[in-house]
Design an enzyme around this catalytic site. Sequence first.
Site, PDB file in Angstrom:
ATOM      1  N   HIS A  10       0.716  -1.297  -0.084  1.00 47.69           N
ATOM      2  CA  HIS A  10       0.141   0.056  -0.236  1.00 47.69           C
ATOM      3  C   HIS A  10       0.862   1.213   0.246  1.00 47.69           C
ATOM      4  O   HIS A  10       2.127   1.296   0.326  1.00 47.69           O
ATOM      5  CB  HIS A  10      -0.852   0.159   1.302  1.00 47.69           C
ATOM      6  CG  HIS A  10      -1.934  -1.213   1.417  1.00 47.69           C
ATOM      7  ND1 HIS A  10      -3.034  -1.253   0.997  1.00 47.69           N
ATOM      8  CD2 HIS A  10      -1.353  -2.383   1.988  1.00 47.69           C
ATOM      9  CE1 HIS A  10      -3.437  -2.345   1.522  1.00 47.69           C
ATOM     10  NE2 HIS A  10      -2.564  -3.010   1.902  1.00 47.69           N
ATOM     11  N   TYR A  39      -2.058  -1.609   9.290  1.00 44.05           N
ATOM     12  CA  TYR A  39      -0.941  -2.239   8.459  1.00 44.05           C
ATOM     13  C   TYR A  39       0.190  -2.801   9.433  1.00 44.05           C
ATOM     14  O   TYR A  39       0.288  -2.460  10.576  1.00 44.05           O
ATOM     15  CB  TYR A  39       0.018  -1.051   7.677  1.00 44.05           C
ATOM     16  CG  TYR A  39      -0.821  -0.436   6.796  1.00 44.05           C
ATOM     17  CD1 TYR A  39      -1.404  -0.762   5.620  1.00 44.05           C
ATOM     18  CD2 TYR A  39      -1.053   1.097   6.887  1.00 44.05           C
ATOM     19  CE1 TYR A  39      -2.038   0.113   4.783  1.00 44.05           C
ATOM     20  CE2 TYR A  39      -1.728   1.873   6.222  1.00 44.05           C
ATOM     21  CZ  TYR A  39      -2.224   1.226   4.957  1.00 44.05           C
ATOM     22  OH  TYR A  39      -3.090   2.100   4.038  1.00 44.05           O
ATOM     23  N   HIS A 114      -2.263  -3.320  -3.401  1.00 44.62           N
ATOM     24  CA  HIS A 114      -3.682  -3.221  -3.084  1.00 44.62           C
ATOM     25  C   HIS A 114      -4.627  -2.974  -4.199  1.00 44.62           C
ATOM     26  O   HIS A 114      -5.809  -3.494  -4.334  1.00 44.62           O
ATOM     27  CB  HIS A 114      -3.978  -1.834  -2.113  1.00 44.62           C
ATOM     28  CG  HIS A 114      -5.179  -1.773  -1.710  1.00 44.62           C
ATOM     29  ND1 HIS A 114      -5.446  -0.642  -0.966  1.00 44.62           N
ATOM     30  CD2 HIS A 114      -6.228  -2.598  -1.422  1.00 44.62           C
ATOM     31  CE1 HIS A 114      -6.775  -0.809  -0.371  1.00 44.62           C
ATOM     32  NE2 HIS A 114      -7.112  -1.839  -0.722  1.00 44.62           N
ATOM     33  N   LYS A 120      -8.298   0.881  -7.047  1.00 43.80           N
ATOM     34  CA  LYS A 120      -7.439   1.916  -6.617  1.00 43.80           C
ATOM     35  C   LYS A 120      -6.163   2.076  -7.263  1.00 43.80           C
ATOM     36  O   LYS A 120      -5.922   0.868  -8.085  1.00 43.80           O
ATOM     37  CB  LYS A 120      -7.360   1.664  -4.991  1.00 43.80           C
ATOM     38  CG  LYS A 120      -8.544   1.747  -4.157  1.00 43.80           C
ATOM     39  CD  LYS A 120      -8.007   1.519  -2.796  1.00 43.80           C
ATOM     40  CE  LYS A 120      -9.129   1.190  -1.854  1.00 43.80           C
ATOM     41  NZ  LYS A 120      -9.310   2.262  -0.911  1.00 43.80           N
ATOM     42  N   CYS A 122      -3.506   2.550  -5.464  1.00 44.93           N
ATOM     43  CA  CYS A 122      -2.553   2.248  -4.628  1.00 44.93           C
ATOM     44  C   CYS A 122      -1.823   0.547  -4.768  1.00 44.93           C
ATOM     45  O   CYS A 122      -2.548  -0.211  -5.103  1.00 44.93           O
ATOM     46  CB  CYS A 122      -3.396   1.971  -3.306  1.00 44.93           C
ATOM     47  SG  CYS A 122      -2.327   1.508  -1.754  1.00 44.93           S
TER      48      CYS A 122
END
Length: 134
Positions: A10, A39, A114, A120, A122
Amino acid sequence: MRTIKEIILHCTATEEGKPFTVADIDLWHRKRGWRCIGYHYVVYLDGTIAYGRKPTEIGAHCSGHNSNSIGICYVGGLRNGKPADTRTPQQKIALLRLLSNLKTIYPNAKIYGHRDFAPKACPCFDARAEYCEL
């Protein structure tokens, strides 16, 4: 003990070069109603690897994948408000070292971004392709 099948990368989705810490991310996640930082590891701009949740704990970083994954986040991911690979050279070295170590501990785990599980950008680079040799 958890069975780790995935290592998911991420970014903080913060502007390039702006420093943030585990404490900052923990605050952001608590404001979202989470127990603590989601995380397991955070990689700072200078390449320092900071600890979030213990690897033995289920993370809160990728819906539907938390119970069998390790979540790693690097600080950055935006350039002028747009998604970009803003990893510093130190972050790239630290991520490679961390991922190599984690693959030793969890040899069957696959590395993903991710974005491989959600619509996304990410972590703003193709983690699967970059780390396919690990």
